[in-house]
Design a protein around this motif. Sequence first.
Motif, PDB file in Angstrom:
ATOM      1  N   GLY B 381      40.852  37.543  25.124  1.00 11.80           N
ATOM      2  CA  GLY B 381      41.047  38.596  26.161  1.00 11.80           C
ATOM      3  C   GLY B 381      40.325  39.319  27.001  1.00 11.80           C
ATOM      4  N   GLY B 382      39.576  37.646  27.926  1.00 14.30           N
ATOM      5  CA  GLY B 382      38.863  37.674  28.931  1.00 14.30           C
ATOM      6  C   GLY B 382      39.631  37.820  29.663  1.00 14.30           C
ATOM      7  N   ILE B 383      39.257  37.927  30.704  1.00 14.35           N
ATOM      8  CA  ILE B 383      39.590  38.245  32.853  1.00 14.35           C
ATOM      9  C   ILE B 383      40.059  36.913  32.704  1.00 14.35           C
ATOM     10  CG2 ILE B 383      39.513  38.495  34.495  1.00 14.35           C
ATOM     11  CD1 ILE B 383      37.527  40.997  33.564  1.00 14.35           C
ATOM     12  N   PHE B 384      41.116  36.541  33.149  1.00 14.20           N
ATOM     13  CA  PHE B 384      41.044  34.650  33.908  1.00 14.20           C
ATOM     14  C   PHE B 384      40.579  34.793  35.282  1.00 14.20           C
ATOM     15  CE2 PHE B 384      44.723  32.950  31.307  1.00 14.20           C
ATOM     16  CZ  PHE B 384      43.455  31.863  29.964  1.00 14.20           C
ATOM     17  N   THR B 385      39.527  33.911  35.830  1.00  6.10           N
ATOM     18  CA  THR B 385      38.723  33.968  37.278  1.00  6.10           C
ATOM     19  C   THR B 385      39.064  32.547  37.634  1.00  6.10           C
ATOM     20  OG1 THR B 385      36.996  32.654  36.889  1.00  6.10           O
ATOM     21  CG2 THR B 385      37.128  34.995  36.629  1.00  6.10           C
ATOM     22  N   SER B 386      39.531  32.252  39.308  1.00  2.00           N
ATOM     23  CA  SER B 386      40.360  31.085  39.755  1.00  2.00           C
ATOM     24  C   SER B 386      38.663  30.006  39.550  1.00  2.00           C
ATOM     25  CB  SER B 386      40.229  31.568  41.229  1.00  2.00           C
ATOM     26  OG  SER B 386      39.350  31.739  42.026  1.00  2.00           O
ATOM     27  N   GLU B 387      38.917  29.021  40.333  1.00  2.00           N
ATOM     28  CA  GLU B 387      38.125  27.985  39.998  1.00  2.00           C
ATOM     29  C   GLU B 387      36.918  28.716  41.414  1.00  2.00           C
ATOM     30  OE1 GLU B 387      40.704  24.943  42.409  1.00  2.00           O
ATOM     31  OE2 GLU B 387      39.489  23.938  40.300  1.00  2.00           O
ATOM     32  N   ARG B 388      37.095  29.445  41.890  1.00  2.00           N
ATOM     33  CA  ARG B 388      35.902  30.307  43.044  1.00  2.00           C
ATOM     34  C   ARG B 388      35.317  31.359  42.283  1.00  2.00           C
ATOM     35  NH1 ARG B 388      39.778  28.013  46.588  1.00  2.00           N
ATOM     36  NH2 ARG B 388      38.347  26.310  47.241  1.00  2.00           N
ATOM     37  N   LEU B 389      35.766  32.129  40.668  1.00  2.00           N
ATOM     38  CA  LEU B 389      35.262  33.010  40.137  1.00  2.00           C
ATOM     39  C   LEU B 389      35.736  34.534  40.169  1.00  2.00           C
ATOM     40  CD1 LEU B 389      31.483  32.742  39.357  1.00  2.00           C
ATOM     41  CD2 LEU B 389      33.649  31.553  38.299  1.00  2.00           C
ATOM     42  N   GLN B 390      37.130  34.258  41.138  1.00  2.00           N
ATOM     43  CA  GLN B 390      38.354  35.717  41.465  1.00  2.00           C
ATOM     44  C   GLN B 390      39.122  35.825  40.347  1.00  2.00           C
ATOM     45  OE1 GLN B 390      38.932  32.803  44.626  1.00  2.00           O
ATOM     46  NE2 GLN B 390      38.985  34.554  46.367  1.00  2.00           N
ATOM     47  N   VAL B 391      38.910  37.357  40.596  1.00  3.22           N
ATOM     48  CA  VAL B 391      40.000  38.184  39.400  1.00  3.22           C
ATOM     49  C   VAL B 391      41.162  37.276  39.264  1.00  3.22           C
ATOM     50  CG1 VAL B 391      40.422  39.606  38.432  1.00  3.22           C
ATOM     51  CG2 VAL B 391      38.020  39.467  38.744  1.00  3.22           C
ATOM     52  N   LYS B 392      41.807  36.921  38.462  1.00  7.23           N
ATOM     53  CA  LYS B 392      43.523  36.947  39.248  1.00  7.23           C
ATOM     54  C   LYS B 392      44.465  38.274  38.414  1.00  7.23           C
ATOM     55  CE  LYS B 392      43.286  32.213  38.492  1.00  7.23           C
ATOM     56  NZ  LYS B 392      44.204  30.463  37.754  1.00  7.23           N
ATOM     57  N   LYS B 393      45.200  37.658  39.493  1.00  8.74           N
ATOM     58  CA  LYS B 393      46.240  39.701  39.191  1.00  8.74           C
ATOM     59  C   LYS B 393      47.287  39.012  37.988  1.00  8.74           C
ATOM     60  CE  LYS B 393      46.471  40.658  43.747  1.00  8.74           C
ATOM     61  NZ  LYS B 393      48.233  41.123  45.416  1.00  8.74           N
ATOM     62  N   GLU B 395      50.039  38.625  35.260  1.00  9.89           N
ATOM     63  CA  GLU B 395      50.992  37.609  35.269  1.00  9.89           C
ATOM     64  C   GLU B 395      51.308  36.821  36.395  1.00  9.89           C
ATOM     65  OE1 GLU B 395      52.698  37.811  32.824  1.00  9.89           O
ATOM     66  OE2 GLU B 395      51.906  39.319  31.950  1.00  9.89           O
ATOM     67  N   SER B 396      49.917  36.412  37.601  1.00 11.90           N
ATOM     68  CA  SER B 396      50.024  35.236  38.208  1.00 11.90           C
ATOM     69  C   SER B 396      49.259  34.089  38.709  1.00 11.90           C
ATOM     70  CB  SER B 396      50.514  36.438  39.526  1.00 11.90           C
ATOM     71  OG  SER B 396      48.911  36.856  40.000  1.00 11.90           O
ATOM     72  N   ASP B 397      48.830  33.793  39.174  1.00  9.56           N
ATOM     73  CA  ASP B 397      48.120  32.864  40.155  1.00  9.56           C
ATOM     74  C   ASP B 397      47.460  33.383  41.016  1.00  9.56           C
ATOM     75  OD1 ASP B 397      47.237  31.638  38.284  1.00  9.56           O
ATOM     76  OD2 ASP B 397      49.275  30.075  38.322  1.00  9.56           O
ATOM     77  N   GLU B 398      47.789  34.891  42.028  1.00  6.97           N
ATOM     78  CA  GLU B 398      47.561  35.523  42.542  1.00  6.97           C
ATOM     79  C   GLU B 398      46.314  36.283  42.800  1.00  6.97           C
ATOM     80  OE1 GLU B 398      49.502  37.633  45.690  1.00  6.97           O
ATOM     81  OE2 GLU B 398      50.832  37.790  44.335  1.00  6.97           O
ATOM     82  N   VAL B 399      44.871  35.876  43.929  1.00  9.84           N
ATOM     83  CA  VAL B 399      43.304  36.397  43.165  1.00  9.84           C
ATOM     84  C   VAL B 399      43.376  38.029  43.589  1.00  9.84           C
ATOM     85  CG1 VAL B 399      42.182  34.404  43.151  1.00  9.84           C
ATOM     86  CG2 VAL B 399      42.122  35.638  45.086  1.00  9.84           C
TER      87      VAL B 399
END
Lengths: 513, 513
Positions: B381-393, B395-399
């Motif tokens: 249930g956690g927030i998915f982030t990028s490798e730069r710890l940016q929160v992902k939008k 249903e997408s891989d955009e941040v």
Amino acid sequence: MSSITTTGLVSRAARNCLSRGRPGNGTFTGLQKRFVSLQTLDANQKGRERIVVLGSGWAGYSIARDLDQKKYQVVVVSPRSYFVFTPLLASTAVGTLEFRTALEPIRSRRSKVEFFQAWADDVDFGKKTLTIEESVADPWQGRSLVNDQQADDQNDQRTKERKVEVKKGELFDVKWDKLVIAVGCYNQTFNTKGVKENALFLKDVGDARKIRNRLLSCFETAALPTTSDEMRKMLLNFAIVGGGPTGIEFSAEMHDLITEDMKRIYPDLIKYAKITVYDVAPTVLSMFDEKLSKYAMNHFKRSGIDIKTSHHVEELRLGAPAAFQQQGSGAIGADHTCYTIKLKEEGEIGVGMCVWSTGLMTNPFVQKALGDKVKRDPKTGGIFTSERLQVKKGESDEVVPDVYGIGDCAVMEGTAYPATAQVASQEANWLAKRFNKGDIEQTKFTYKDLGIMAYVGDWNAIVQSSGTGVSGRVAWFIWRGAYLAKSVSWRNRILIPIYWLLNWLFGRDVSRF
Amino acid sequence: MSSITTTGLVSRAARNCLSRGRPGNGTFTGLQKRFVSLQTLDANQKGRERIVVLGSGWAGYSIARDLDQKKYQVVVVSPRSYFVFTPLLASTAVGTLEFRTALEPIRSRRSKVEFFQAWADDVDFGKKTLTIEESVADPWQGRSLVNDQQADDQNDQRTKERKVEVKKGELFDVKWDKLVIAVGCYNQTFNTKGVKENALFLKDVGDARKIRNRLLSCFETAALPTTSDEMRKMLLNFAIVGGGPTGIEFSAEMHDLITEDMKRIYPDLIKYAKITVYDVAPTVLSMFDEKLSKYAMNHFKRSGIDIKTSHHVEELRLGAPAAFQQQGSGAIGADHTCYTIKLKEEGEIGVGMCVWSTGLMTNPFVQKALGDKVKRDPKTGGIFTSERLQVKKGESDEVVPDVYGIGDCAVMEGTAYPATAQVASQEANWLAKRFNKGDIEQTKFTYKDLGIMAYVGDWNAIVQSSGTGVSGRVAWFIWRGAYLAKSVSWRNRILIPIYWLLNWLFGRDVSRF
């Protein structure tokens, strides 16, 4: 030296009829004394006389500690599990010291004292038996005891609270060979409306904790953008009622907290902060020489603390003054986060907190359980004792055998010793020495005034001893040194200067929990 | 770098409709956002970018401390006014350390961080605006956050409590230039009946205080002559659910308290004392190598602590087990001062206290306020982030621009880093460094496992680092040394060893207030 301790089933309601001279109201019918055996207590007695000590304040804690445990089995009965070093409470209330540095637990690795966390409920001088009610889960634990002077059972706040919250208190009997009554006093509110419910007192560590949390949350609330400037001014307006040493020292400590820490932590709010001490009398610190009390008043004036003498508080209630409320929620919020103090001289004033410190009143135990079994001081309501601190029988000069009264709850007939820690602990020390030596018939108690002192803020104090007065920084050194020397345990003698140092270096901790 | 912060009047009920996708229930109609100005905050910004940090745990507190305040105005929003050094909480819960040695206030003389004591309520990524609700008077302050996994708004314990007790919470908006979400997790109870209401948790200092008071009052109640032997056995039977490091360390600390202090203070009661650790898994401390976890289990066995693996808790309720209650009040008293834990494997058992430490669940803020605005880990249930710890939008891989997620509430997609203080603080340190240097686009976060350790009692610990394992007294030295070195402030670095020494010399303080 007997100690038979099994009792029959007696409903509390029925017992109340007997001991309080009125019909039980039925609320307590669920409570009953059980067949309990104090086997462990009896087994540990080992042929010694049993001295039961009621209370764990300056009088009770001191005598329990000083008694020779080879000669006596000492049993302390107190609703709190510790002794409070009251002169340091004001420091703990603002975070200059940590709460536990002002406490000594009754039970510790070294102590051999027996302890029951319980209220004394009734006493039978003939059978030498005390009825006590357990209070481990008492919700008022750690808080000052407050009552209305004219309150009867129905209006007794503690009784009311306990009826609801602690139905569990169970009763049991303990026999004594000697009984020492040292139950202390309650806080005096003079029946001022709303004070019992809304004021903060400063006699126990739970009070100090409440004050610290309230003080810090007033600043934190004032820091919110949703708080109006009017509400900020009221939240950071602190009232102290009572110009005795406790009220004055607390004001001084709060002043230090504000100027040393809050000023740096909340720089934008400091302009709203204000401390006022109210007293009905025309002067404060009246137990000091005029020169010293004037020094204190001048010092307060320079520090920006207002002292308003000859002022009368008529009411204290939750919520903003009526004048502000009428401006609607847009102005100060629907949140009634401040209190209103109503003064005869000035009307209604919004305050963040009101600390009440105006003196003492008779403990309901003395008034109700002892009632007319003992001779009492018509002025203070205290138990009259002989020169050997023996409790006097009702309406006579005879003494109750093996029953002693010390501390604030007792008055040695014919004297006017003040109700202070110093008197209480001297009485306790004297009585313990007599018991240990067995020479009580050959001597009499006399009080030696060792002096009085008070902290007035900014590292200044006033000290008065045997006719000499000292004020300022030197007095502050004496003040700190005396408290440190008087500290009961080595743990606290080590911790107290460490906290003084760390808080001076790093500032006071403002975490609230 | 804008920060316009005045908002119009929007009723909270209406706002709930928008943000939570359901009609408001009307309970909050009394609450409304006001025209508030964050003038002071804006005035203090002085041309800097504003970074709003949600949370004051390992992730939030660390990044707030590490950020360069010359470049950034740092605003911390958290419902508690301090950071908790969680590894020391177990020690404070038994009195080995004083509570405040595990705390660092967010506000202090030295800190220039701006702070609002408040809950994050809603977030608008487009407008870069956060809606927050003040929580200075929150009655749950200092306590672990617990929720039922499937709970909706109506069943959300916090919401329910606040509806009743804190009607005052007011809303206001804060704009950000960068937002760091570090809200952490709630305690996981797996919806086990009665756990939320009756168990004690160990994630915040209020919990530690509750545990300490309960633990000591169990002994004090057991010491009363009115307490039966059966009830004594139940009161001094302590259950810990969860065999992770927190549960194991707390059991070890409690064992030390009992063998080092309680044994001397309550010599007659010690025969009743018992500690049991329950876990659903077949082993405890599964994150350690088998050799170390076996060492711990053997050590516990020798110490008399029972570890019951593959055990399932079905219920926890106040009161004695049914079997005992049927014997009537004569046997164990009408006082339901113990709890009953019901196990699938063993039925009902009376316990004095149940400490619950079984892991984490999604923070309702992440679930509700962020909802499908962000991409979330279907497992945790956690927030998915990028490798730069940016929160992902969602249903997408955009941040989401300028929004970061760190600590337990976030999961770097494609990794399986544990939800530990170590990961959280490394993420925080890394992100602060990137912000300070402005080089986030040139690098990626990676976690370096520095090892794990756990105290197992009697001055023994286990330490595992880069493939090597150490156990026993040497590990204990490493364990204490590491915690001391990691302590955040000098105040605590000085106080912690002093308390270790004093409690070793004089014993732990057993005063309750």
